[in-house]
Design an enzyme around this catalytic site. Sequence first.
Site, PDB file in Angstrom:
ATOM      1  N   SER A  92      36.586  46.058  34.956  1.00 23.37           N
ATOM      2  CA  SER A  92      35.758  44.945  34.504  1.00 23.37           C
ATOM      3  C   SER A  92      34.337  45.457  34.320  1.00 23.37           C
ATOM      4  CB  SER A  92      35.791  43.837  35.550  1.00 23.37           C
ATOM      5  OG  SER A  92      34.609  43.076  35.499  1.00 23.37           O
TER       6      SER A  92
ATOM      7  N   LYS B 245      37.710  45.308  40.148  1.00 25.81           N
ATOM      8  CA  LYS B 245      38.817  44.900  39.285  1.00 25.81           C
ATOM      9  C   LYS B 245      39.593  46.067  38.668  1.00 25.81           C
ATOM     10  CE  LYS B 245      39.824  41.230  37.919  1.00 25.81           C
ATOM     11  NZ  LYS B 245      39.228  40.105  37.205  1.00 25.81           N
TER      12      LYS B 245
ATOM     13  N   GLU C 122      48.883  42.102  29.123  1.00 26.81           N
ATOM     14  CA  GLU C 122      48.332  40.849  28.581  1.00 26.81           C
ATOM     15  C   GLU C 122      48.274  40.906  27.053  1.00 26.81           C
ATOM     16  OE1 GLU C 122      44.637  40.038  30.664  1.00 26.81           O
ATOM     17  OE2 GLU C 122      45.646  40.430  32.548  1.00 26.81           O
TER      18      GLU C 122
END
Length: 462
Positions: A278, A284, A291
């Site tokens: 991130s 993260k 996705e």
Amino acid sequence: MADKMWAGRFSKEVDKTVNAFNSSIAFDGRMYRHDIHGSMAHAQMLGDCGIISKEDSEKLIEGLKGILADIDSGALEFDMTAEDIHMFIEAELTKRLGDVGKRLHTSRSRNDQVALDIRLYLRDEIKEVSALVLKLGETLCDMALEHLDTVMPGYTHLQRAQPITFGHHLMAYAQMLVRDLGRLKDTAGRMNYCPLGSGALAGTTYPINRKQTAELLGFTAPVANSLDGVSDRDFCVELNCALSILMTHLSRFSEEIIMWCSWEFKFIDLDDAYATGSSIMPQKKNPDITELIRGKTGRVNGDLMTLLSMLKGLPLAYNKDMQEDKEAIFDAVDNVKLCLETFIPMIRTMKVNKDKMRNAAAGGFINATDCADYLVKKGMPFRDAYKITGRLVAQCIDTGMTLETLPIEEYRKMSELFGEDVYRAISLETCVGERKSEGGPAPESVMKQIELTRKQLEAYHE
Ligand code: ARG
């Protein structure tokens, strides 16, 4: 702007914006190889049937070979003002050969030409997609073999239901892929008929040999009806359907991987090379690939809708609407390949946290069915056994116990049939190991599934 071949009928040049709007070379240029191969077969047939001289036929074939080599090497670039790849190549041929080049299009139309090119192009693409699906299927079999004993919870309603193994779970996907391969093969088979010789729509008065061109280009036979030959795009729809189903499988798998690598599950860890960070949250590690695959499934489904909607109102035969087929089906194929190419190494390198899977399987009363089955094996009707086990589970929930830790006295209060052997019967090893029914999660059952699947996949090797 290049002169239009059809300029004779017109008194003005086509408007620039219209030309750009009309042109498809930006996206059909990728079919140049197939277009040239189709033209070579056509030129050969024209010569063999005496429609043009043998000499001209040979010159055309040589000229086409030269163009192919020059595009391949980069020496020849597309003229982006050309109407499409078919016009560009024909114009280039005429530039190189003079009058002989003008003979190539005898008894042919761009309508049968484009129908041919898409089939040839997609035939190659189906091979590439199938090879990737095959590789994924084989990868899953290899991984399943490594995880015959990796116990995990099986879910229904995303609630822990009954214990399975990771190997068993992977083999479910492997079976989906076997069906995907079947669909791709069926599509390729149904598509493999040659539209060349359909002409614009009504065939031709020349004594052509459609069988010869079909054979030269590796088709099963010529398309039976010339109107159908130029109007049919079923094969694009059918292929896109097969790709949408394949993407649905990848998307469901991706959804599971996304869940599994969350801290709530932590069943797996993605390799650092296949995850992203991130820009603000230093902790993260995001499953972006999966996705994107889930997202691209919507896109591939959109391509299918584009094709179906484009075709549904078209009268026979060719209509320019059909030019819209290519961007849709190319997009679907391109994205499916991208997804498979990334997905395979991503799952191959992910770390499987066996302990996490096992701990999750040990909670949630996943062995309740087995507890009921224990009583059934001692002679109790299943519905009674089900009720008693339900009460035991409720008691465990109230007292913070599990079926494994509940004392035998408590069991015996519910039924005299319970003995010390109940603990073995409800152990995860027994729950999984005894589910030996065909297709079930017991290691020996999964082993058979792997053997069967490998055999099924073997049939799709080139
Ligand atoms: N670029 C066209 C297509 O992709 C080729 C066929 C054009 N035929 C025609 N009659 N305008 O469909």
